[in-house]
Design a protein around this motif. Structure first.
Motif, PDB file in Angstrom:
ATOM      1  N   PRO A  86       0.826  -1.215   0.000  1.00 36.91           N
ATOM      2  CA  PRO A  86       0.000   0.000   0.000  1.00 36.91           C
ATOM      3  C   PRO A  86       0.859   1.264   0.000  1.00 36.91           C
ATOM      4  CG  PRO A  86       0.136  -0.903   2.204  1.00 36.91           C
ATOM      5  CD  PRO A  86       0.861  -1.872   1.313  1.00 36.91           C
ATOM      6  N   TRP A  87       0.199   2.395  -0.303  1.00 36.40           N
ATOM      7  CA  TRP A  87       0.890   3.680  -0.360  1.00 36.40           C
ATOM      8  C   TRP A  87      -0.108   4.769   0.001  1.00 36.40           C
ATOM      9  CZ3 TRP A  87       6.087   4.025  -1.833  1.00 36.40           C
ATOM     10  CH2 TRP A  87       6.611   5.318  -1.941  1.00 36.40           C
ATOM     11  N   SER A  88       0.375   5.785   0.685  1.00 34.03           N
ATOM     12  CA  SER A  88      -0.472   6.938   0.992  1.00 34.03           C
ATOM     13  C   SER A  88       0.410   8.176   1.082  1.00 34.03           C
ATOM     14  CB  SER A  88      -1.250   6.726   2.296  1.00 34.03           C
ATOM     15  OG  SER A  88      -0.355   6.579   3.378  1.00 34.03           O
ATOM     16  N   VAL A  89      -0.231   9.331   1.015  1.00 31.91           N
ATOM     17  CA  VAL A  89       0.462  10.612   1.109  1.00 31.91           C
ATOM     18  C   VAL A  89      -0.141  11.390   2.267  1.00 31.91           C
ATOM     19  CG1 VAL A  89       0.978  12.792  -0.050  1.00 31.91           C
ATOM     20  CG2 VAL A  89       0.974  10.653  -1.367  1.00 31.91           C
ATOM     21  N   THR A  90       0.709  11.837   3.175  1.00 34.89           N
ATOM     22  CA  THR A  90       0.261  12.640   4.313  1.00 34.89           C
ATOM     23  C   THR A  90       0.364  14.114   3.961  1.00 34.89           C
ATOM     24  OG1 THR A  90       0.997  10.961   5.877  1.00 34.89           O
ATOM     25  CG2 THR A  90       0.641  13.182   6.736  1.00 34.89           C
ATOM     26  N   VAL A  91      -0.744  14.841   4.103  1.00 31.25           N
ATOM     27  CA  VAL A  91      -0.784  16.276   3.834  1.00 31.25           C
ATOM     28  C   VAL A  91      -0.943  16.998   5.168  1.00 31.25           C
ATOM     29  CG1 VAL A  91      -1.928  18.145   2.593  1.00 31.25           C
ATOM     30  CG2 VAL A  91      -1.837  15.850   1.585  1.00 31.25           C
ATOM     31  N   SER A  92      -0.052  17.975   5.428  1.00 32.18           N
ATOM     32  CA  SER A  92      -0.066  18.660   6.726  1.00 32.18           C
ATOM     33  C   SER A  92       0.351  20.113   6.552  1.00 32.18           C
ATOM     34  CB  SER A  92       0.884  17.951   7.701  1.00 32.18           C
ATOM     35  OG  SER A  92       2.221  18.004   7.220  1.00 32.18           O
ATOM     36  N   GLY A  93       0.401  20.813   7.684  1.00 31.66           N
ATOM     37  CA  GLY A  93       0.836  22.207   7.671  1.00 31.66           C
ATOM     38  C   GLY A  93      -0.330  23.165   7.544  1.00 31.66           C
ATOM     39  N   ALA A  94      -0.141  24.205   6.765  1.00 34.99           N
ATOM     40  CA  ALA A  94      -1.113  25.293   6.644  1.00 34.99           C
ATOM     41  C   ALA A  94      -2.229  24.918   5.675  1.00 34.99           C
ATOM     42  CB  ALA A  94      -0.410  26.574   6.200  1.00 34.99           C
ATOM     43  N   PRO A  98      -6.074  18.675   6.780  1.00 31.11           N
ATOM     44  CA  PRO A  98      -4.901  17.785   6.747  1.00 31.11           C
ATOM     45  C   PRO A  98      -5.338  16.335   6.879  1.00 31.11           C
ATOM     46  CG  PRO A  98      -5.132  18.774   8.916  1.00 31.11           C
ATOM     47  CD  PRO A  98      -6.188  19.414   8.055  1.00 31.11           C
ATOM     48  N   GLY A  99      -4.429  15.452   6.533  1.00 26.89           N
ATOM     49  CA  GLY A  99      -4.738  14.044   6.705  1.00 26.89           C
ATOM     50  C   GLY A  99      -3.917  13.161   5.797  1.00 26.89           C
ATOM     51  N   GLN A 100      -4.206  11.877   5.852  1.00 28.48           N
ATOM     52  CA  GLN A 100      -3.498  10.882   5.056  1.00 28.48           C
ATOM     53  C   GLN A 100      -4.406  10.444   3.915  1.00 28.48           C
ATOM     54  OE1 GLN A 100      -2.460   6.940   6.838  1.00 28.48           O
ATOM     55  NE2 GLN A 100      -0.362   7.627   6.506  1.00 28.48           N
ATOM     56  N   ILE A 101      -3.903  10.533   2.692  1.00 26.09           N
ATOM     57  CA  ILE A 101      -4.698  10.236   1.509  1.00 26.09           C
ATOM     58  C   ILE A 101      -4.179   8.952   0.878  1.00 26.09           C
ATOM     59  CG2 ILE A 101      -5.506  11.077  -0.724  1.00 26.09           C
ATOM     60  CD1 ILE A 101      -4.916  13.908   0.220  1.00 26.09           C
ATOM     61  N   PRO A 102      -5.001   7.900   0.803  1.00 25.54           N
ATOM     62  CA  PRO A 102      -4.564   6.657   0.165  1.00 25.54           C
ATOM     63  C   PRO A 102      -4.313   6.870  -1.330  1.00 25.54           C
ATOM     64  CG  PRO A 102      -6.556   6.331   1.484  1.00 25.54           C
ATOM     65  CD  PRO A 102      -6.362   7.808   1.351  1.00 25.54           C
ATOM     66  N   LEU A 103      -3.417   6.080  -1.869  1.00 24.58           N
ATOM     67  CA  LEU A 103      -3.092   6.199  -3.289  1.00 24.58           C
ATOM     68  C   LEU A 103      -4.329   6.011  -4.159  1.00 24.58           C
ATOM     69  CD1 LEU A 103      -0.974   6.459  -5.556  1.00 24.58           C
ATOM     70  CD2 LEU A 103      -0.691   3.974  -5.429  1.00 24.58           C
ATOM     71  N   GLU A 104      -5.217   5.096  -3.771  1.00 26.38           N
ATOM     72  CA  GLU A 104      -6.386   4.853  -4.608  1.00 26.38           C
ATOM     73  C   GLU A 104      -7.267   6.097  -4.726  1.00 26.38           C
ATOM     74  OE1 GLU A 104      -6.970   2.398  -0.725  1.00 26.38           O
ATOM     75  OE2 GLU A 104      -5.345   2.913  -2.126  1.00 26.38           O
ATOM     76  N   ASP A 105      -7.282   6.936  -3.690  1.00 30.37           N
ATOM     77  CA  ASP A 105      -8.041   8.180  -3.773  1.00 30.37           C
ATOM     78  C   ASP A 105      -7.368   9.167  -4.722  1.00 30.37           C
ATOM     79  OD1 ASP A 105      -9.734   7.050  -1.979  1.00 30.37           O
ATOM     80  OD2 ASP A 105      -9.239   8.372  -0.305  1.00 30.37           O
ATOM     81  N   LEU A 106      -6.030   9.172  -4.743  1.00 21.63           N
ATOM     82  CA  LEU A 106      -5.317  10.045  -5.669  1.00 21.63           C
ATOM     83  C   LEU A 106      -5.496   9.577  -7.112  1.00 21.63           C
ATOM     84  CD1 LEU A 106      -2.046  10.472  -3.579  1.00 21.63           C
ATOM     85  CD2 LEU A 106      -3.863  12.155  -3.886  1.00 21.63           C
ATOM     86  N   LEU A 135      -1.465  19.212  -9.806  1.00 17.87           N
ATOM     87  CA  LEU A 135      -1.299  19.266  -8.354  1.00 17.87           C
ATOM     88  C   LEU A 135      -2.330  20.192  -7.729  1.00 17.87           C
ATOM     89  CD1 LEU A 135       0.282  18.805  -5.699  1.00 17.87           C
ATOM     90  CD2 LEU A 135       1.844  20.616  -6.444  1.00 17.87           C
ATOM     91  N   SER A 136      -2.747  21.214  -8.456  1.00 21.08           N
ATOM     92  CA  SER A 136      -3.706  22.175  -7.909  1.00 21.08           C
ATOM     93  C   SER A 136      -5.002  21.507  -7.460  1.00 21.08           C
ATOM     94  CB  SER A 136      -4.018  23.255  -8.950  1.00 21.08           C
ATOM     95  OG  SER A 136      -4.572  22.678 -10.125  1.00 21.08           O
ATOM     96  N   ARG A 137      -5.396  20.423  -8.118  1.00 20.92           N
ATOM     97  CA  ARG A 137      -6.638  19.754  -7.722  1.00 20.92           C
ATOM     98  C   ARG A 137      -6.534  19.172  -6.315  1.00 20.92           C
ATOM     99  NH1 ARG A 137      -7.774  16.454 -13.360  1.00 20.92           N
ATOM    100  NH2 ARG A 137      -8.167  18.291 -14.657  1.00 20.92           N
ATOM    101  N   LEU A 138      -5.384  18.603  -6.003  1.00 18.58           N
ATOM    102  CA  LEU A 138      -5.180  18.068  -4.652  1.00 18.58           C
ATOM    103  C   LEU A 138      -5.115  19.204  -3.640  1.00 18.58           C
ATOM    104  CD1 LEU A 138      -4.533  15.896  -2.574  1.00 18.58           C
ATOM    105  CD2 LEU A 138      -2.147  15.996  -3.317  1.00 18.58           C
TER     106      LEU A 138
END
Length: 299
Positions: A86-94, A98-106, A135-138
């Motif tokens: 599995p793979w996910s991307v964590t988005v944080s900061g300003a 924020p949260g962890q996004i699974p690859l399947e959602d991307l 990238l702007s969509r994310l």
């Protein structure tokens, strides 16, 4: 700081002919199966170039991915060690969400085909058909706050899977960053595939950045974290050798690299040397982002 010198591989470390023949056979099979389209052209995107594509064998066999080694063939030889599921991307900061996004959602974002030039600081270049989404969509989904000015990205850090992360060549994990307006530009994409197939590990699977008007080291691979920040961070190569690798890293034939002439470049698929274009030929789309800046100083 003393400029880093790329090591010259020993003859024994160069990919043997049999390996290249096998790779060519595999790719030929992918083409025959329709997994690697051969007729991709500029109509796939208003931003695409109509230049001839680099042979997929070259694009997947000649790579910069220092987590696996400094030789151009090291990633193709060693990246099979990396697990991308599995793979996910964590988005944080300003950000508002924020949260962890699974690859399947991307991968659920509408995917587009973009044929972009990839220009590396060592004065070589390719033309690659990428699959991905802006990238702007994310970023719009996670909601940058009013404090967000920069977007920082981070590559997977796992020396068991990425053996060169035990070396001192960089302060791992690998990090890169963009100004928020650069990150929101429609040319900037998160790529999930190339040549009509999922990204190979050596090219940054399962998710990488592609910023076509900048030198290749800005297009960070195998992303696991995205942070939105109020202050400009220091990226990995900028920290390692600031005279050679500036924050902006816009392709600029008028700014000479300390070790390479940047006014021309060599296309890897045919060895042809051509004149380097400002912003890698994307100036009509991005030059306004740097209005009033001294691009010799802000390199």
């Amino acid at each position: 700081m003393t400029p880093y010198r790329y090591p010259v591989p020993r003859a024994a470390e160069i990919t043997p002919e049999t390996a290249w023949v096998n790779r060519r056979t595999v790719l030929a099979g992918m083409v025959a199966a329709g997994l690697v389209p051969t007729g991709l052209r500029a109509e796939s995107s208003p931003f695409s170039t109509d230049e001839p594509l680099t042979d997929p064998e070259v694009a997947t066999g000649y790579c910069n991915f220092f987590e696996f080694g400094t030789g151009k063939d090291d990633p193709a030889r060693l990246a099979h060690l990396m697990r991308t599921d599995p793979w996910s991307v964590t988005v944080s900061g300003a950000v508002e969400r924020p949260g962890q996004i699974p690859l399947e959602d991307l991968l659920a974002f509408p995917q587009e085909e973009r044929i972009y030039r990839l220009r590396c600081v060592e004065a070589w270049s390719m033309v690659i058909p990428w699959t991905g989404f802006p990238l702007s969509r994310l970023l719009e989904q996670v909601g940058p706050t009013s404090e967000a000015r920069y977007v920082e990205f981070e590559t997977l850090h796992d020396p068991q899977q990425m053996p060169n992360q035990t070396s001192a060549i960089l302060d791992w994990p690998y990090r890169e960053a963009l100004r928020l307006d650069e990150a929101m530009h429609p040319l900037t994409i998160l790529a999930t595939g190339m040549y009509g197939a999922p990204l190979p590990n050596q090219n940054g699977a399962p998710l990488r950045l592609v910023v076509p008007w900048k030198y290749g080291f800005k297009s960070i691979k195998s992303i696991v974290a995205i942070r939105l920040l109020p202050e400009r961070p220091v990226s990995s190569w900028q920290a390692r050798a600031p005279r050679e690798y500036g924050f902006f890293a816009n392709v600029n034939p008028e700014v000479r690299h300390p070790r390479w002439h940047q006014a021309t470049e060599r296309r890897l698929h045919d060895g042809r040397r051509i004149r380097t274009e400002m912003f890698n030929g994307y100036g009509e789309h991005v030059a306004h982002l740097y209005a009033g800046m001294d691009l010799h100083q802000d390199y």
